[in-house]
Design a protein around this motif. Structure first.
Motif, PDB file in Angstrom:
ATOM      1  N   LEU A 186       0.840  -1.196   0.000  1.00 11.75           N
ATOM      2  CA  LEU A 186       0.000   0.000   0.000  1.00 11.75           C
ATOM      3  C   LEU A 186       0.876   1.247   0.000  1.00 11.75           C
ATOM      4  O   LEU A 186       2.093   1.165  -0.050  1.00 11.75           O
ATOM      5  CB  LEU A 186      -0.897  -0.030   1.241  1.00 11.75           C
ATOM      6  CG  LEU A 186      -1.677  -1.338   1.467  1.00 11.75           C
ATOM      7  CD1 LEU A 186      -2.452  -1.272   2.777  1.00 11.75           C
ATOM      8  CD2 LEU A 186      -2.614  -1.622   0.296  1.00 11.75           C
ATOM      9  N   TRP A 187       0.222   2.407   0.060  1.00  6.43           N
ATOM     10  CA  TRP A 187       0.989   3.650   0.182  1.00  6.43           C
ATOM     11  C   TRP A 187       1.741   3.652   1.514  1.00  6.43           C
ATOM     12  O   TRP A 187       1.178   3.280   2.550  1.00  6.43           O
ATOM     13  CB  TRP A 187       0.054   4.855   0.148  1.00  6.43           C
ATOM     14  CG  TRP A 187      -0.616   5.122  -1.160  1.00  6.43           C
ATOM     15  CD1 TRP A 187      -1.893   4.785  -1.508  1.00  6.43           C
ATOM     16  CD2 TRP A 187      -0.060   5.793  -2.287  1.00  6.43           C
ATOM     17  NE1 TRP A 187      -2.161   5.196  -2.783  1.00  6.43           N
ATOM     18  CE2 TRP A 187      -1.049   5.824  -3.292  1.00  6.43           C
ATOM     19  CE3 TRP A 187       1.177   6.371  -2.554  1.00  6.43           C
ATOM     20  CZ2 TRP A 187      -0.845   6.407  -4.540  1.00  6.43           C
ATOM     21  CZ3 TRP A 187       1.388   6.954  -3.794  1.00  6.43           C
ATOM     22  CH2 TRP A 187       0.387   6.969  -4.768  1.00  6.43           C
ATOM     23  N   ASP A 188       2.973   4.093   1.491  1.00  5.76           N
ATOM     24  CA  ASP A 188       3.708   4.268   2.743  1.00  5.76           C
ATOM     25  C   ASP A 188       2.970   5.265   3.635  1.00  5.76           C
ATOM     26  O   ASP A 188       2.920   5.103   4.858  1.00  5.76           O
ATOM     27  CB  ASP A 188       5.123   4.769   2.441  1.00  5.76           C
ATOM     28  CG  ASP A 188       5.921   4.977   3.720  1.00  5.76           C
ATOM     29  OD1 ASP A 188       6.113   3.994   4.456  1.00  5.76           O
ATOM     30  OD2 ASP A 188       6.335   6.118   3.973  1.00  5.76           O
ATOM     31  N   ARG A 189       2.363   6.271   3.013  1.00  4.62           N
ATOM     32  CA  ARG A 189       1.558   7.275   3.726  1.00  4.62           C
ATOM     33  C   ARG A 189       0.190   7.338   3.057  1.00  4.62           C
ATOM     34  O   ARG A 189       0.044   7.778   1.922  1.00  4.62           O
ATOM     35  CB  ARG A 189       2.255   8.635   3.668  1.00  4.62           C
ATOM     36  CG  ARG A 189       1.516   9.732   4.458  1.00  4.62           C
ATOM     37  CD  ARG A 189       1.579   9.448   5.947  1.00  4.62           C
ATOM     38  NE  ARG A 189       1.019  10.571   6.715  1.00  4.62           N
ATOM     39  CZ  ARG A 189      -0.224  10.598   7.202  1.00  4.62           C
ATOM     40  NH1 ARG A 189      -1.044   9.579   7.001  1.00  4.62           N
ATOM     41  NH2 ARG A 189      -0.645  11.635   7.897  1.00  4.62           N
ATOM     42  N   GLY A 190      -0.818   6.829   3.759  1.00  4.14           N
ATOM     43  CA  GLY A 190      -2.150   6.752   3.198  1.00  4.14           C
ATOM     44  C   GLY A 190      -2.866   8.097   3.173  1.00  4.14           C
ATOM     45  O   GLY A 190      -2.416   9.077   3.774  1.00  4.14           O
ATOM     46  N   ALA A 191      -3.998   8.155   2.463  1.00  9.28           N
ATOM     47  CA  ALA A 191      -4.906   9.303   2.326  1.00  9.28           C
ATOM     48  C   ALA A 191      -4.500  10.187   1.154  1.00  9.28           C
ATOM     49  O   ALA A 191      -3.328  10.563   1.030  1.00  9.28           O
ATOM     50  CB  ALA A 191      -5.013  10.128   3.604  1.00  9.28           C
ATOM     51  N   PHE A 192      -5.492  10.540   0.339  1.00  6.06           N
ATOM     52  CA  PHE A 192      -5.187  11.313  -0.866  1.00  6.06           C
ATOM     53  C   PHE A 192      -4.672  12.707  -0.530  1.00  6.06           C
ATOM     54  O   PHE A 192      -3.857  13.276  -1.263  1.00  6.06           O
ATOM     55  CB  PHE A 192      -6.428  11.400  -1.770  1.00  6.06           C
ATOM     56  CG  PHE A 192      -7.545  12.237  -1.218  1.00  6.06           C
ATOM     57  CD1 PHE A 192      -7.585  13.601  -1.428  1.00  6.06           C
ATOM     58  CD2 PHE A 192      -8.566  11.652  -0.483  1.00  6.06           C
ATOM     59  CE1 PHE A 192      -8.612  14.379  -0.905  1.00  6.06           C
ATOM     60  CE2 PHE A 192      -9.599  12.413   0.036  1.00  6.06           C
ATOM     61  CZ  PHE A 192      -9.620  13.777  -0.166  1.00  6.06           C
ATOM     62  N   TRP A 193      -5.123  13.286   0.592  1.00  4.57           N
ATOM     63  CA  TRP A 193      -4.724  14.660   0.895  1.00  4.57           C
ATOM     64  C   TRP A 193      -3.322  14.756   1.467  1.00  4.57           C
ATOM     65  O   TRP A 193      -2.795  15.858   1.629  1.00  4.57           O
ATOM     66  CB  TRP A 193      -5.729  15.313   1.845  1.00  4.57           C
ATOM     67  CG  TRP A 193      -5.828  14.689   3.197  1.00  4.57           C
ATOM     68  CD1 TRP A 193      -5.090  14.985   4.305  1.00  4.57           C
ATOM     69  CD2 TRP A 193      -6.726  13.636   3.585  1.00  4.57           C
ATOM     70  NE1 TRP A 193      -5.468  14.186   5.358  1.00  4.57           N
ATOM     71  CE2 TRP A 193      -6.474  13.347   4.947  1.00  4.57           C
ATOM     72  CE3 TRP A 193      -7.713  12.910   2.925  1.00  4.57           C
ATOM     73  CZ2 TRP A 193      -7.177  12.370   5.649  1.00  4.57           C
ATOM     74  CZ3 TRP A 193      -8.415  11.941   3.625  1.00  4.57           C
ATOM     75  CH2 TRP A 193      -8.142  11.680   4.962  1.00  4.57           C
ATOM     76  N   THR A 194      -2.694  13.626   1.780  1.00  5.86           N
ATOM     77  CA  THR A 194      -1.324  13.662   2.305  1.00  5.86           C
ATOM     78  C   THR A 194      -0.288  13.522   1.195  1.00  5.86           C
ATOM     79  O   THR A 194       0.911  13.565   1.480  1.00  5.86           O
ATOM     80  CB  THR A 194      -1.091  12.537   3.331  1.00  5.86           C
ATOM     81  OG1 THR A 194      -1.109  11.267   2.659  1.00  5.86           O
ATOM     82  CG2 THR A 194      -2.152  12.556   4.417  1.00  5.86           C
TER      83      THR A 194
END
Length: 401
Positions: A186-194
């Motif tokens: 997955l993304w290392d840092r989740g959430a689209f706004w990050t």
């Protein structure tokens, strides 16, 4: 040497599912379904319908096809079943925006296909779509079961019981992955706004919000409301960095959905089911909560906010105990609440950079909540000694020392 044969009209090279829905080829889709359903002896009377996408993905920009057919099992019993094909055509360029979108769909595919992730969700009885088949071509195309068969309600605006159900679902989801992040899946840092940490133009954009609230809802305006934009622009990078730091801290991190909103949820009489895991990755659970109940044109949850936050937290603690990952001291409610307030500030930073202007009473109430949180962090004015001051202030804000 003979000439290469041209693909049939509507055919997508190396993408049989996409080709079938593009051409409305029911014979080809019948064969695809037969291979995808181990219990099927035959699939008959296939129908392919084009939809706007909203009923299945929460947005009109993604073409979604509803496929239905009569599935006959080996024992002779037959049932009419429905399926969904999500097909995303991506531009053929190397721009940052396109590459981010392309990776987001790759993350979604890996989320659905990762055995460890799916096992945890099954053990927790959390419903998500099941991918039955997928194309491996230049665009993103997957065949899934249709959640609306068992979760028929897909509201623009959740009812209070639905909001509570959604928070129980996401709390259980967070407990499943507490302490983990699956960085290579997955993304290392989740959430689209990050995905970006821009603060450019926030102070200027805030002027319009302040003017609106002052003219329409002056009861929410204080002497410092005008300064919130400049203060958030200054504190924004430190807040984003602080949340990212704890998104990588084993004591607080989990996998977050990253786009957890009503448009990505389905409901039956009692439970929720979720879709669209494009921005799933490492995060702080409060970020999903803040996004779900962030005020919008459909309304706000301020009248029920404390109750909803308690529902999330109580469910999280219960699930952590059941899954032997923690208990009440793992994330005290007061600490969770402060992470929630920071997540809301960080999200507003993102929206202001996108041109957001408050336009409802709920958003005027939000401005008041943002101002109170900033007052507690910076005492009502910018901290001029830089990142170290903000880091210390944020730590005091969340942990009280």
């Amino acid at each position: 040497m003979g000439k290469k044969s041209k693909p049939l009209d509507g055919a997508v090279p190396n993408m049989p599912i996409a080709s079938a829905v593009e051409r409305k080829d029911t014979i080809a889709m019948q064969s695809i379904l037969l291979q995808a359903l181990p219990v099927a002896r035959s699939v008959e009377d296939v129908v392919i319908e084009t939809t706007s996408g909203k009923a299945f993905t929460g947005g009109r920009s993604t073409p979604v096809y509803k496929v239905s057919g009569t599935v006959r099992k080996e024992n002779g019993t037959a049932v009419r079943r429905s399926f969904v094909v999500k097909w995303v055509r991506l531009p053929d360029d190397k721009s940052e925006k396109t590459m981010t979108r392309r990776e987001s769909y790759a993350v979604e595919r890996r989320f659905y296909e990762n055995a460890a992730i799916q096992e945890r969700l099954r053990n927790a009885a959390l419903t998500i779509p099941k991918v039955l088949a997928s194309d491996r071509g230049s665009s993103f195309c997957i065949l899934m079961n249709d959640l609306t068969a068992n979760y028929p309600r897909h509201p623009d605006r959740m009812s209070l019981p639905e909001a509570a159900g959604a928070l129980r679902w996401i709390a259980t989801f967070h407990a499943c992955f507490w302490g983990d992040s699956f960085p290579h899946v997955l993304w290392d840092r989740g959430a689209f706004w990050t995905q970006t940490c821009s603060v450019q133009g926030i102070a200027v954009a805030w002027v319009a919000t302040h003017q609106f609230i002052e003219s329409k809802y002056s009861q929410y305006v204080t002497s410092r409301t005008r300064t919130v934009g400049h203060r958030l622009q200054t504190a924004g990078p430190a807040i984003a960095h602080f949340l990212t730091e704890y998104a990588h801290n084993r004591n607080y991190r989990t996998v977050i959905h990253g786009d957890y909103k009503a448009a990505n949820l389905f409901f039956d009489a009692e439970n929720a089911a979720a879709i669209d895991f494009q921005y799933a990755g490492g995060g702080v659970g409060a970020e999903d909560v803040a996004y779900l109940i962030y005020p919008d044109a459909f309304g706000d949850w301020f009248g029920h906010e404390e109750m909803l936050l308690q529902i999330y937290h109580e469910t999280l603690v219960t699930q952590l105990v059941l899954q032997r990952k923690g208990g009440p001291s793992t994330l005290p409610f007061e600490t969770f609440l402060k992470f929630y307030e920071l997540a809301r500030l960080d999200m507003t930073r993102h929206w202001l950079c996108q041109g957001w202007i408050a336009s409802t009473e709920g958003e005027a109430k939000l401005v008041g909540a943002l101002e109170r949180a900033l007052d507690e962090i910076d005492g009502g004015s910018v901290l001029f000694n830089g990142d170290d001051d903000y880091k210390a202030a944020l730590h005091r804000f969340v942990f009280g020392s």
